[in-house]
Each structure stands twice: as C-alpha cells, then as structure tokens.
Design a protein around this motif. Structure first.
Motif, PDB file in Angstrom:
ATOM      1  N   SER A 229       0.854  -1.048  -0.128  1.00 35.01           N
ATOM      2  CA  SER A 229      -0.130   0.162  -0.012  1.00 35.01           C
ATOM      3  C   SER A 229       0.810   1.138  -0.143  1.00 35.01           C
ATOM      4  O   SER A 229       1.997   1.247   0.382  1.00 35.01           O
ATOM      5  CB  SER A 229      -0.953  -0.103   1.324  1.00 35.01           C
ATOM      6  OG  SER A 229      -0.038   0.407   2.481  1.00 35.01           O
ATOM      7  N   ASP A 230       0.460   2.326  -0.493  1.00 33.42           N
ATOM      8  CA  ASP A 230       1.015   3.656  -0.312  1.00 33.42           C
ATOM      9  C   ASP A 230       1.279   3.883   1.139  1.00 33.42           C
ATOM     10  O   ASP A 230       2.463   4.438   1.448  1.00 33.42           O
ATOM     11  CB  ASP A 230       0.176   4.757  -0.859  1.00 33.42           C
ATOM     12  CG  ASP A 230      -0.055   4.910  -2.299  1.00 33.42           C
ATOM     13  OD1 ASP A 230       0.849   3.877  -3.045  1.00 33.42           O
ATOM     14  OD2 ASP A 230      -1.053   5.551  -2.964  1.00 33.42           O
ATOM     15  N   ALA A 231       0.518   3.524   2.127  1.00 34.16           N
ATOM     16  CA  ALA A 231       0.595   3.775   3.388  1.00 34.16           C
ATOM     17  C   ALA A 231       2.023   3.042   3.878  1.00 34.16           C
ATOM     18  O   ALA A 231       2.666   3.634   4.642  1.00 34.16           O
ATOM     19  CB  ALA A 231      -0.553   3.356   4.285  1.00 34.16           C
ATOM     20  N   TRP A 232       2.204   1.820   3.394  1.00 27.55           N
ATOM     21  CA  TRP A 232       3.370   1.117   3.854  1.00 27.55           C
ATOM     22  C   TRP A 232       4.610   1.817   3.563  1.00 27.55           C
ATOM     23  O   TRP A 232       5.526   1.937   4.207  1.00 27.55           O
ATOM     24  CB  TRP A 232       3.301  -0.451   3.205  1.00 27.55           C
ATOM     25  CG  TRP A 232       4.462  -1.293   3.425  1.00 27.55           C
ATOM     26  CD1 TRP A 232       4.215  -2.189   4.634  1.00 27.55           C
ATOM     27  CD2 TRP A 232       5.837  -1.217   3.223  1.00 27.55           C
ATOM     28  NE1 TRP A 232       5.449  -2.809   4.859  1.00 27.55           N
ATOM     29  CE2 TRP A 232       6.403  -2.350   3.992  1.00 27.55           C
ATOM     30  CE3 TRP A 232       6.563  -0.661   2.324  1.00 27.55           C
ATOM     31  CZ2 TRP A 232       7.678  -2.503   3.605  1.00 27.55           C
ATOM     32  CZ3 TRP A 232       7.660  -0.962   2.099  1.00 27.55           C
ATOM     33  CH2 TRP A 232       8.298  -1.858   2.890  1.00 27.55           C
ATOM     34  N   SER A 277       0.141  10.584  -7.757  1.00 27.56           N
ATOM     35  CA  SER A 277      -0.558   9.926  -6.653  1.00 27.56           C
ATOM     36  C   SER A 277       0.282   9.936  -5.474  1.00 27.56           C
ATOM     37  O   SER A 277      -0.302  10.094  -4.449  1.00 27.56           O
ATOM     38  CB  SER A 277      -1.135   8.737  -7.196  1.00 27.56           C
ATOM     39  OG  SER A 277      -2.067   8.739  -8.197  1.00 27.56           O
ATOM     40  N   PHE A 278       1.564   9.306  -5.360  1.00 24.08           N
ATOM     41  CA  PHE A 278       2.243   8.920  -4.296  1.00 24.08           C
ATOM     42  C   PHE A 278       2.816  10.242  -3.733  1.00 24.08           C
ATOM     43  O   PHE A 278       2.730  10.487  -2.553  1.00 24.08           O
ATOM     44  CB  PHE A 278       3.254   7.792  -4.581  1.00 24.08           C
ATOM     45  CG  PHE A 278       3.909   7.554  -3.412  1.00 24.08           C
ATOM     46  CD1 PHE A 278       3.355   6.614  -2.398  1.00 24.08           C
ATOM     47  CD2 PHE A 278       5.330   7.898  -3.142  1.00 24.08           C
ATOM     48  CE1 PHE A 278       3.925   6.310  -1.212  1.00 24.08           C
ATOM     49  CE2 PHE A 278       5.994   7.391  -1.870  1.00 24.08           C
ATOM     50  CZ  PHE A 278       5.374   6.596  -0.890  1.00 24.08           C
ATOM     51  N   LEU A 279       3.770  10.860  -4.357  1.00 21.52           N
ATOM     52  CA  LEU A 279       4.268  12.038  -3.702  1.00 21.52           C
ATOM     53  C   LEU A 279       3.381  13.071  -3.017  1.00 21.52           C
ATOM     54  O   LEU A 279       3.913  13.518  -1.836  1.00 21.52           O
ATOM     55  CB  LEU A 279       5.238  12.707  -4.854  1.00 21.52           C
ATOM     56  CG  LEU A 279       6.525  11.875  -5.285  1.00 21.52           C
ATOM     57  CD1 LEU A 279       7.286  12.948  -6.169  1.00 21.52           C
ATOM     58  CD2 LEU A 279       7.245  11.199  -4.041  1.00 21.52           C
ATOM     59  N   PRO A 280       2.196  13.216  -3.484  1.00 23.59           N
ATOM     60  CA  PRO A 280       1.332  14.153  -2.718  1.00 23.59           C
ATOM     61  C   PRO A 280       0.930  13.610  -1.407  1.00 23.59           C
ATOM     62  O   PRO A 280       0.828  14.456  -0.352  1.00 23.59           O
ATOM     63  CB  PRO A 280       0.091  14.350  -3.718  1.00 23.59           C
ATOM     64  CG  PRO A 280       0.593  13.921  -4.737  1.00 23.59           C
ATOM     65  CD  PRO A 280       1.585  13.087  -4.858  1.00 23.59           C
ATOM     66  N   GLU A 288       9.587  16.698   3.873  1.00 25.68           N
ATOM     67  CA  GLU A 288       9.660  18.028   3.376  1.00 25.68           C
ATOM     68  C   GLU A 288      10.103  17.998   1.941  1.00 25.68           C
ATOM     69  O   GLU A 288      10.524  17.043   1.455  1.00 25.68           O
ATOM     70  CB  GLU A 288      10.905  18.547   4.080  1.00 25.68           C
ATOM     71  CG  GLU A 288      10.477  19.103   5.535  1.00 25.68           C
ATOM     72  CD  GLU A 288      11.621  19.484   6.488  1.00 25.68           C
ATOM     73  OE1 GLU A 288      12.630  19.533   5.743  1.00 25.68           O
ATOM     74  OE2 GLU A 288      11.600  19.863   7.746  1.00 25.68           O
ATOM     75  N   ASP A 289       9.784  18.963   1.399  1.00 25.26           N
ATOM     76  CA  ASP A 289       9.923  19.050  -0.234  1.00 25.26           C
ATOM     77  C   ASP A 289      11.574  18.663  -0.382  1.00 25.26           C
ATOM     78  O   ASP A 289      11.976  18.074  -1.372  1.00 25.26           O
ATOM     79  CB  ASP A 289       9.741  20.559  -0.796  1.00 25.26           C
ATOM     80  CG  ASP A 289       8.357  20.593  -0.860  1.00 25.26           C
ATOM     81  OD1 ASP A 289       7.468  19.643  -0.978  1.00 25.26           O
ATOM     82  OD2 ASP A 289       7.855  21.708  -1.381  1.00 25.26           O
ATOM     83  N   ALA A 290      12.500  19.108   0.451  1.00 23.40           N
ATOM     84  CA  ALA A 290      13.991  19.199   0.225  1.00 23.40           C
ATOM     85  C   ALA A 290      14.299  17.512   0.239  1.00 23.40           C
ATOM     86  O   ALA A 290      15.198  17.077  -0.631  1.00 23.40           O
ATOM     87  CB  ALA A 290      14.767  19.832   1.204  1.00 23.40           C
ATOM     88  N   THR A 291      13.621  16.925   0.947  1.00 22.43           N
ATOM     89  CA  THR A 291      13.687  15.478   1.260  1.00 22.43           C
ATOM     90  C   THR A 291      13.125  14.633  -0.304  1.00 22.43           C
ATOM     91  O   THR A 291      13.966  13.765  -0.657  1.00 22.43           O
ATOM     92  CB  THR A 291      13.088  14.789   2.390  1.00 22.43           C
ATOM     93  OG1 THR A 291      13.632  15.395   3.597  1.00 22.43           O
ATOM     94  CG2 THR A 291      13.173  13.234   2.615  1.00 22.43           C
ATOM     95  N   ILE A 292      12.000  15.314  -0.608  1.00 22.43           N
ATOM     96  CA  ILE A 292      11.386  14.424  -1.582  1.00 22.43           C
ATOM     97  C   ILE A 292      12.529  14.628  -2.929  1.00 22.43           C
ATOM     98  O   ILE A 292      12.658  13.928  -3.714  1.00 22.43           O
ATOM     99  CB  ILE A 292      10.076  15.126  -2.063  1.00 22.43           C
ATOM    100  CG1 ILE A 292       9.138  14.502  -0.796  1.00 22.43           C
ATOM    101  CG2 ILE A 292       9.544  14.570  -3.272  1.00 22.43           C
ATOM    102  CD1 ILE A 292       7.413  15.081  -0.831  1.00 22.43           C
TER     103      ILE A 292
END
Ligand SMILES: [Zn+2]
Length: 306
Positions: A229-232, A277-280, A288-292
């Motif tokens: 899952s996305d949650a995982w 879908s996932f990054l949001p 944080e955006d910097a981590t993404i």
C-alpha cells in the motif's frame, strides 16, 4: 565530473531532474526457450510505449532507468528506438539475470571473460547500438547465491571497480544481500556502489537498516503495486529517513513494459503514479520538499552517474 550514460548520450550533473530508477520499457517474461524478444516488432513497441514515455515526461519525469539485463530479453536497440522517438533518455544496463535465466554462453564464460564483456558494454557500447551501459544489473536466487551467480557477481565487482559503475541486484531476501555484500567487499568493491533492488520484498525491516549501515542503496520500487500500500511506503520511507539513510534511498514503480511474449506486448502500467498519486501523500505525511527532491532527483543521479 560524473556523467550519466543514456540512450541519448551522456548527461552532466544538473542536466536532469526527476529520474525513475527502476522501470522497464521492454522485457521478455515468456518461456526462456521461446526467445520471443528476438522477433519483436520494433515499430509496434514504439507505438505501444511512446504514449507512456510522453505521459511520464508531462508528469515531470526527466529520465528513467530501464532495468532489463541479459537473460530476460534485453533489446537495447529497441529501447534506443523508443527513446529517440520520444526524445527522452533511458539509462540501460549491462549484466545478467539469475539462474535459470543465465544464458549458456555466460554459464561457460570465465569470470575474466564476463568482466571484459561488461567493461566493453560500459565503456564502448552495447552490441551495435553505440549506447553505453551506465550500470550493471544482476540477481541472485531467493534462497542463496548459486556458484554461477557468484561468478557473475565477482565479475561485476571487477567491472564496477574499473569503471565506477554501480551494481544493482534483484534480491528478495536480506540475508542473501548480506552474502552479496560480503562477496563484493571481498573483491575490493564498495558497498556504497551497490543497490538492493526490491528492498520492500524483505519483511524484516532491521535488514533494510543493516544493509544501509553497511553503505548499500535501498530501493523501494513497487510503488503503486497491489502488493504494497501507499501507506506502507510512506511509513517505511519516513523510518529510513529518520534513521539517517535518506541519502541512500531510491523510489520507483517497476512498471512499463512491452512484453514480446504477449500480443501487442501485454498490458502496460503508467510511469506516472509516483508523481501524480504517491508524492502528494508523502508530502501530506509531513516529508519535506527538500527530502522529496533528495529521493527523486539527487539520489538516482548519484547512484547511476559515474
Ligand atoms: Zn524490474
């Protein structure tokens, strides 16, 4: 100065943004003996895959790593044709998949011969395509490394040592990765140039951290699949980052692709799930955006450039 080799030539640091580190454009998962990849229709592959590449670009992807090695129908000539049609770079691999997909020539080859073949593909090019492999893809059995797989791994260690290429391995169990890292380090190769592909398949999270502590890259590459899952993924990405290993984590879908053993290449899945879908969801969870940006831009560059 590190460069990333692609189907469209090499790129330099800063040239690219988001890179998907584990996808496929073309992979033959049919019966080994059928060798369906040999008869694949290049124009049909372009027709089927071009819209998916274009959709990825529109979503914000700037390059993808095509993870198909020898043994499962690698066709760099076809991947190059798709890439050129889309004017979109793909990063391709040398290397050989696990048994029973290891072809007879590679079973018979000496370690030194395999190293020479990999170095040639990494420095001169693959077959007649003029495309250089950026990295080395291999695999190991779920229950342990076979002698032939160990030979390929040691050959890769030497080819990687000579060229700076990263080695990525499809390995389902953490304890097999432990053995692979022992072999690599014994051969004078560095654990921080090893990617544990399909890390999420190992249920014992302590093993994820153990390999990260040794320096290896972790790859969560089933984002958008039914199995996880996305949650995982959100939870485990946060745990890896909190443990201090955000700089060693890669995210991808392991999607695509055209399979020549099926009519019109089977059913394709889009390369857009992660961005759309996932990054949001990851952002909404407080990452944080910097981590993404670290996870999706800088990490794949550092892993695959040399
Ligand atoms: Zn894959």
């Amino acid at each position: 100065m590190s460069v990333l080799e692609t189907t469209l030539g090499h790129y330099r640091a800063g040239d690219l943004g988001i890179i998907l580190p584990h996808e496929h454009i073309f992979v033959d998962l049919g019966p080994i003996e059928a060798e369906s990849y040999r008869a694949a229709d290049r124009d049909e592959v372009i027709e089927v895959m071009l819209p998916h590449i274009q959709a990825a670009r529109v979503a914000g992807v700037t390059a993808l790593v095509e993870c198909t090695p020898t043994g499962v129908g690698r066709r760099v000539d076809i991947v190059k044709a798709v890439s050129e049609a889309a004017n979109f770079p793909a990063v391709v691999a040398t290397g050989i998949y696990r048994e029973p997909w290891v072809p007879a020539w590679a079973q018979a080859a000496s370690e030194a011969e395999l190293t020479a073949w990999m170095v040639r593909e990494l420095t001169e090019g693959i077959e007649e395509t003029g495309v250089r492999a950026a990295w080395i893809k291999l695999s190991a059995g779920d229950d342990g490394i076979t002698p032939v797989e160990a030979k390929i791994l040691r050959a890769a260690a030497e080819a990687g040592r000579q060229t700076g290429a990263v080695i990525g391995s499809h390995t389902i169990r953490g304890r097999v990765v432990r053995d692979q890292l022992d072999i690599l380090e014994g051969a004078g190769y560095r654990a921080d140039r090893f990617i544990w592909i399909h890390t999420q398949a190992e249920p014992d999270f302590a093993l994820h951290l153990e390999m990260a502590r040794r320096g290896a890259w972790l790859e969560y590459d089933a984002i958008g699949s039914d199995a996880f899952s996305d949650a995982w993924f959100v939870e485990h990405i946060q745990r890896v980052v909190e443990a201090g290993f955000g700089g060693q984590l890669l995210l991808s879908h392991d999607r695509g692709w055209y399979d020549p053993s099926k009519p019109r290449g089977g059913t394709q899945l889009p390369y857009t799930y992660l961005l759309e879908s996932f990054l949001p969801k990851l952002r909404a969870a407080g990452v944080e955006d910097a981590t993404i940006e670290l996870l999706t831009v800088h990490n794949p560059w550092r892993a695959f450039a040399r």
